[in-house]
Design an enzyme around this catalytic site. Structure first.
Site, short mmCIF file in Angstrom:
data_model
loop_
_atom_site.label_atom_id
_atom_site.label_comp_id
_atom_site.label_asym_id
_atom_site.label_seq_id
_atom_site.Cartn_x
_atom_site.Cartn_y
_atom_site.Cartn_z
N TYR A 1 30.80 54.92 13.23
CA TYR A 1 32.14 55.18 13.74
C TYR A 1 32.77 56.44 13.12
O TYR A 1 32.68 57.52 13.68
CB TYR A 1 33.07 53.94 13.61
CG TYR A 1 34.27 54.13 14.51
CD1 TYR A 1 34.30 53.60 15.79
CD2 TYR A 1 35.34 54.95 14.11
CE1 TYR A 1 35.35 53.85 16.66
CE2 TYR A 1 36.40 55.20 14.97
CZ TYR A 1 36.40 54.66 16.24
OH TYR A 1 37.43 54.93 17.08
N LEU B 1 40.38 45.97 17.38
CA LEU B 1 40.67 44.87 18.29
C LEU B 1 39.67 44.83 19.41
O LEU B 1 39.02 45.82 19.72
CB LEU B 1 42.06 45.08 18.89
CG LEU B 1 43.21 44.64 17.98
CD1 LEU B 1 44.51 45.13 18.54
CD2 LEU B 1 43.22 43.13 17.87
P1 NAI Z 1 41.15 50.55 26.82
O1 NAI Z 1 39.80 50.72 27.40
O2 NAI Z 1 41.74 49.19 26.79
O3 NAI Z 1 42.21 51.49 27.60
C1 NAI Z 1 41.87 52.74 28.11
C2 NAI Z 1 42.90 53.21 29.11
O4 NAI Z 1 42.53 54.54 29.54
C3 NAI Z 1 43.02 52.37 30.39
O5 NAI Z 1 44.37 52.33 30.79
C4 NAI Z 1 42.21 53.18 31.41
O6 NAI Z 1 42.60 52.98 32.76
C5 NAI Z 1 42.55 54.57 30.95
N1 NAI Z 1 41.59 55.61 31.38
C6 NAI Z 1 40.29 55.74 31.03
N2 NAI Z 1 39.77 56.84 31.62
C7 NAI Z 1 40.77 57.41 32.33
C8 NAI Z 1 40.88 58.57 33.15
N3 NAI Z 1 39.84 59.39 33.34
N4 NAI Z 1 42.07 58.83 33.75
C9 NAI Z 1 43.13 58.01 33.57
N5 NAI Z 1 43.09 56.91 32.79
C10 NAI Z 1 41.93 56.62 32.19
O7 NAI Z 1 41.08 51.20 25.38
P2 NAI Z 1 41.88 50.99 24.02
O8 NAI Z 1 40.99 50.25 23.09
O9 NAI Z 1 43.27 50.54 24.25
O10 NAI Z 1 41.88 52.49 23.48
C11 NAI Z 1 42.99 53.36 23.55
C12 NAI Z 1 42.98 54.26 22.34
O11 NAI Z 1 43.12 53.48 21.15
C13 NAI Z 1 41.67 55.05 22.17
O12 NAI Z 1 41.96 56.34 21.68
C14 NAI Z 1 40.94 54.25 21.11
O13 NAI Z 1 40.00 55.03 20.38
C15 NAI Z 1 42.10 53.85 20.23
N6 NAI Z 1 41.86 52.74 19.30
C16 NAI Z 1 41.20 51.60 19.69
C17 NAI Z 1 40.94 50.60 18.78
C18 NAI Z 1 40.24 49.34 19.18
O14 NAI Z 1 39.81 48.60 18.30
N7 NAI Z 1 40.14 49.03 20.44
C19 NAI Z 1 41.37 50.70 17.37
C20 NAI Z 1 42.13 51.90 17.08
C21 NAI Z 1 42.32 52.89 18.01
#
Ligand code: NAI
Ligand code: NA
EC number: 1.3.1.9
Length: 396
Positions: free
Chosen positions: A234, A272
């Site tokens: 990671y 998460l």
């Molecule tokens: P997720 O997969 O739940 O949400 C991703 C979002 O991006 C969705 O709304 C999706 O529709 C949108 N999306 C993806 N490609 C797209 C595109 N080409 N155009 C428009 N919308 C698009 O992901 P999550 O986990 O909420 O991740 C969000 C951020 O948080 C990322 O930067 C991730 O690295 C970060 N993060 C995640 C953690 C985890 O444990 N899940 C921990 C800490 C940070």
């Protein structure tokens, strides 16, 4: 139709409209239970349909009473074909926002493209005039670069050497060794192109040039650090290089917002279960142990608890935004507590197929995974015929 989970590896091909709606309503109720936040008024969430972005949108609307525009990339529902969870989540969110008298509209398309940026700007201009908070929460496996047309694919690989460690198949509970070959130079560049800060900066540049950023506008993107255990794949792997780039970009954007007295931040969030994190090897085993330890200590949070705390105690606490020595907001503070990490590391050593359901929270992991797709919510009758065709009320 009667909708049941159709799982293929770390994704589920179906999702349940009523369960997704329940998920959204639960998050709204949580935010309301925590009281009003003197927060943003006009919010743009890029990546608004699931995970941290959805929770940010819910906190903005139901915590601070904000008007929200959401941008996301989701599969609409059709006759006989359930939509993707983010489609149903957005439909439910915008329905609830409507009932509460809150402005909520959304755009479904590729946020990396110039076209969707322009469409968003046009919508802000016609409906809100300006925005005072921009959340950047995209998680994507690929990006078509809007200038070069090159399609970049992100990878989750170690850099320089092969990485071997334990992992779990969270469906079967089988703990095994996984070995991941090191990436190429091009993998690093491509992952930075997808998950680094370039597109975030392009968004802010476009919004600023269009004159739709309010004085004092704030923008926030999300990052992750995590434990030593997952470091090779990671934080010190390809995705970590992209997160370094994202974190650096916050300083570049912050500089560009100076004349508006605005700020750009990265918030480091907790690990998460989301669609994005289920795809990363080793992380599901870490999360199932982490959940067990954090739940026992009363420190467990989901996306909504994290985002409510981010808004109420960090971004809109009435004073200065607390930052770490690298200028980042930390809401992974409880995850990274020494006692939590020490206990997880000890459990990691012991974890086997035989003992994982006892020493780890495999059941909690699975439950969260199915919840992402609207399944396994108590009170929902999954045997019942539901209407799979659902409209998103504010879709532009
Ligand atoms: P997720 O997969 O739940 O949400 C991703 C979002 O991006 C969705 O709304 C999706 O529709 C949108 N999306 C993806 N490609 C797209 C595109 N080409 N155009 C428009 N919308 C698009 O992901 P999550 O986990 O909420 O991740 C969000 C951020 O948080 C990322 O930067 C991730 O690295 C970060 N993060 C995640 C953690 C985890 O444990 N899940 C921990 C800490 C940070
Ligand atoms: Na998100």
């Amino acid at each position: 139709m009667i909708i049941v989970p159709k799982v293929r590896g770390f994704i589920c091909l179906t999702s349940h409209p009523e369960g997704c709606a329940q998920n959204v309503v639960n998050q709204i109720n949580y935010v309301k239970s925590k009281g009003a936040i003197d927060g943003p008024k006009k919010v743009l969430v890029i990546g608004a349909s699931t995970g941290f972005g959805l929770a940010s949108r819910i906190t903005s609307a139901f915590g601070a009473g904000a008007a929200t525009i959401g941008v996301y990339f989701e599969k609409p529902s059709a006759e006989g074909k359930p939509g993707s969870p983010g489609w149903y989540n957005t439909a439910a969110f915008e329905t609830e926002a409507g009932k509460a008298g809150l402005y909520a509209k959304s755009i479904n398309g590729d946020a990396f493209s110039n076209e969707i940026k322009q469409k968003t700007i046009d919508l802000i201009k016609s409906d809100l005039g300006e925005v005072d908070l921009i959340i950047y929460s995209l998680a994507s496996p690929r990006r078509t670069h809007p200038v070069t047309g090159v399609v970049h694919n992100s990878v989750l690989k170690p850099i320089g050497q092969k990485f071997s460690n334990k992992t779990v198949d969270f469906h079967t509970g089988v703990v095994s060794e996984v070995a991941i070959e090191p990436c190429t130079e091009a993998d690093i560049e491509n992952t930075i192109a997808v998950m680094g800060g370039e597109d975030w900066e392009m968004w802010i540049d476009a919004l600023k040039a269009a004159g739709v950023l309010a004085e004092g506008a704030t923008t926030v993107a999300y990052s992750y650090i995590g434990p030593l255990l997952t470091e090779p794949v990671y934080r010190k792997g390809t995705i970590g290089m992209a997160k370094n780039h994202l974190e650096q970009t916050a300083f570049t954007i912050d500089e560009k917002l100076k004349d508006l007295k605005g700020h750009a931040y990265v918030s480091v969030n907790k690990a998460l279960v989301t669609q994005a994190s289920s795809a990363i090897p080793v992380i599901p085993l870490y999360i199932s142990l982490l959940y067990k330890v954090m739940k026992a200590k009363g420190l467990h949070e989901g996306c909504i608890e994290q985002m409510q705390r981010l808004f109420a105690t960090r971004l809109y606490n009435g004073g200065a935004v607390p930052l770490d020595d690298k200028g980042r907001i930390r809401v992974d503070d409880w995850e990274m507590q020494e006692d939590v990490q020490a206990e997880v590391a000890a459990l990691w050593e012991q974890a086997t197929t035989e003992n994982l359901s006892a020493i780890g929270d495999l059941a909690g992991y699975r439950n969260d995974f199915f919840n992402l797709f609207g399944f396994e919510f108590p009170g929902i009758d999954y045997e019942k015929d539901v209407n799979e065709v659902v409209n998103v009320p504010g879709l532009v």
